[in-house]
Enzyme design. Structure first.
Site, PDB file in Angstrom:
ATOM      1  N   GLY A 189     -16.660  16.762 -24.559  1.00 48.60           N
ATOM      2  CA  GLY A 189     -15.381  17.342 -24.970  1.00 48.60           C
ATOM      3  C   GLY A 189     -15.427  18.844 -25.138  1.00 48.60           C
ATOM      4  N   GLY A 191     -13.368  20.970 -24.300  1.00 46.05           N
ATOM      5  CA  GLY A 191     -12.085  21.512 -24.739  1.00 46.05           C
ATOM      6  C   GLY A 191     -11.961  21.563 -26.243  1.00 46.05           C
ATOM      7  N   ASP A 192     -12.800  20.797 -26.939  1.00 50.60           N
ATOM      8  CA  ASP A 192     -12.898  20.865 -28.396  1.00 50.60           C
ATOM      9  C   ASP A 192     -14.124  21.653 -28.852  1.00 50.60           C
ATOM     10  OD1 ASP A 192     -10.727  19.259 -29.604  1.00 50.60           O
ATOM     11  OD2 ASP A 192     -11.592  17.617 -28.457  1.00 50.60           O
ATOM     12  N   ILE A 193     -15.243  21.448 -28.172  1.00 51.29           N
ATOM     13  CA  ILE A 193     -16.497  22.017 -28.647  1.00 51.29           C
ATOM     14  C   ILE A 193     -16.563  23.519 -28.414  1.00 51.29           C
ATOM     15  CG2 ILE A 193     -19.003  21.987 -28.306  1.00 51.29           C
ATOM     16  CD1 ILE A 193     -18.765  18.973 -27.856  1.00 51.29           C
TER      17      ILE A 193
END
Length: 422
Positions: A189, A191-193
């Site tokens: 992820g 896009g989050d990390i």
């Protein structure tokens, strides 16, 4: 920075580089908890403020046998991995009493992190003015899909966003996938990390400034912006050429050979951007004449003849196992086998580096392995030390540290909806 905590009331091991830093964590899902996890791994006291019933990700698996299941409030692998080293208190921020308690805690904190949707903090009465009224030195970090007006008002500010959205709009999907194929989501992820990492960095940069100036700061992180920053290459490429980069498969648009190659039992990576590495590589594989061949001798030539270059590398790797390839070029040129999770658990590097940390899982018959922090320090404590908390596990101890009286603590811990003294 706040006064050092009394560690007799804090189960976390002291001695980290960020010891004495108090963080109020209002985050859920992945980006926010990962950011606060990075601070907790280096010794910050991260206080996870959960709603009644706990963080919803507690109920996302997988669950170990004997561990708390979804029906029991949950304590799955997702939550356990990114909420280690934190403490938990339950507050209902939709109630006046919960908000009053939070503001009292903010007064004694260094950093507050939230990843609510745009406008939620303002609707809760927790805008920057209110937070700084409670603590003028507070660093407030927000992580939103498209950021807040602080860093530039986005026309998409009210859009909800998760990892696939930020991957798509931040550019990473546009350059990921098979050549000529459709865009592809990156496995982890990112896009989050990626925003989580920028948030942790921003939090510490702002705290350094606040410590120096005595004034708080606002850190505004956009998930989409963070992915774009991670994809910096596409911006200068487009600016210089006018073209939009496309998926390159397992190769690289500027370096060759630089990517993935087939072995008889899987795949390996070989990355040879430097011509001296190329000369060494072709000598090792029994093709020394290619070191001086004008079609291959330089990176520019190899890139021009990328298909031929990759074909001759594959011709050598395909009949060999990953171990056989490693025996020839391992340690000589940039190379690595493509590892599965099973391979990683068996590999001595990750054991030597302590990257497979064990954490206890409430009720489970064995511990769970989670990925440890890669940030290592010679002297300061770091890494996974304590498992993720149970819902509200440290509520009474946390509130006592912030000066709540015993009767107030009893009210808050027994019923977050009851009124407390503000």
């Amino acid at each position: 920075m706040s006064e050092p905590l009394d560690h007799s009331a804090n189960p976390l091991v002291p001695g980290g580089a960020l010891e004495g830093l108090r963080v109020i964590d209002l985050t859920m899902m992945l980006a926010g908890p990962y950011a606060s996890m990075m601070l907790a791994d280096q010794g910050a006291d991260v206080i996870k403020v959960e709603p009644p019933g706990g963080d919803s990700t507690r109920r996302i698996g997988p669950f170990l046998p004997g561990g708390l299941t979804q029906d029991q409030g949950g304590y799955g692998g997702y939550f356990a991995s990114i909420n280690r080293n934190k403490r938990s208190v339950v507050l209902d921020l939709k109630s006046a009493s919960g908000l009053a308690a939070l503001k009292r805690m903010v007064a004694g904190a260094d950093i507050l992190i939230d990843n609510y949707r745009h406008g939620v903090m303002e609707r809760l009465g927790l805008n920057d003015a209110a937070l700084w009224a409670a603590n003028p030195k507070l660093v407030h970090v927000s992580i939103r899909g498209f950021g807040d007006a602080v860093g530039g008002a986005s026309p998409y500010a009210d859009w909800p966003a998760y990892d696939p959205v930020s991957q798509a709009m931040g550019g990473v999907m546009s350059i990921t996938g098979a050549r000529g194929g459709p865009p592809t989501k990156v496995g982890p992820g990112v896009g989050d990390i990626a925003p989580a990492m920028f948030a942790a960095f921003g939090a510490l940069a702002a705290t350094f400034r606040a410590h120096r100036t005595g004034r708080g700061e606002r850190v505004d992180i956009s998930m989409v912006d963070s992915v774009l920053a991670m994809c910096e290459r596409i911006i200068f490429q487009h600016s210089a050429t006018g073209a939009s980069p496309v998926p390159e498969g397992n190769g690289h648009p500027l370096l060759c050979p630089f990517g993935l190659f087939e072995a008889s039992d899987g795949f390996v990576t070989i990355a040879i951007p430097k011509d001296d590495f190329w000369a060494r590589f072709v000598s090792l594989i029994g093709r020394p004449e290619l070191a001086h061949d004008p079609d291959f001798a330089t990176n520019a030539a190899r890139l021009k003849n990328a298909s031929r270059t990759e074909a001759l590398v594959t011709e050598w790797t395909r009949p060999l196992t990953r171990a056989e390839i490693s025996s020839v070029i391992g340690g000589q040129v940039p190379f690595g086998p493509v590892m599965t999770a099973s391979d990683i658990f068996a590999d001595p590097h990750f054991q030597a580096r302590g990257m497979l940390a064990e954490v206890a899982m409430a009720g489970a018959d064995r511990p769970l392995h989670v990925a440890n922090t890669p940030v290592r320090m010679a002297h300061a404590a770091h890494g996974v030390r304590q498992p993720a908390p149970l819902t509200g596990e440290h509520g009474a101890a946390i509130l006592a540290e912030f000066g709540f009286a015993a009767e107030e603590i009893a009210q808050i811990c027994s019923d977050p909806l009851q009124k407390i003294t503000s």
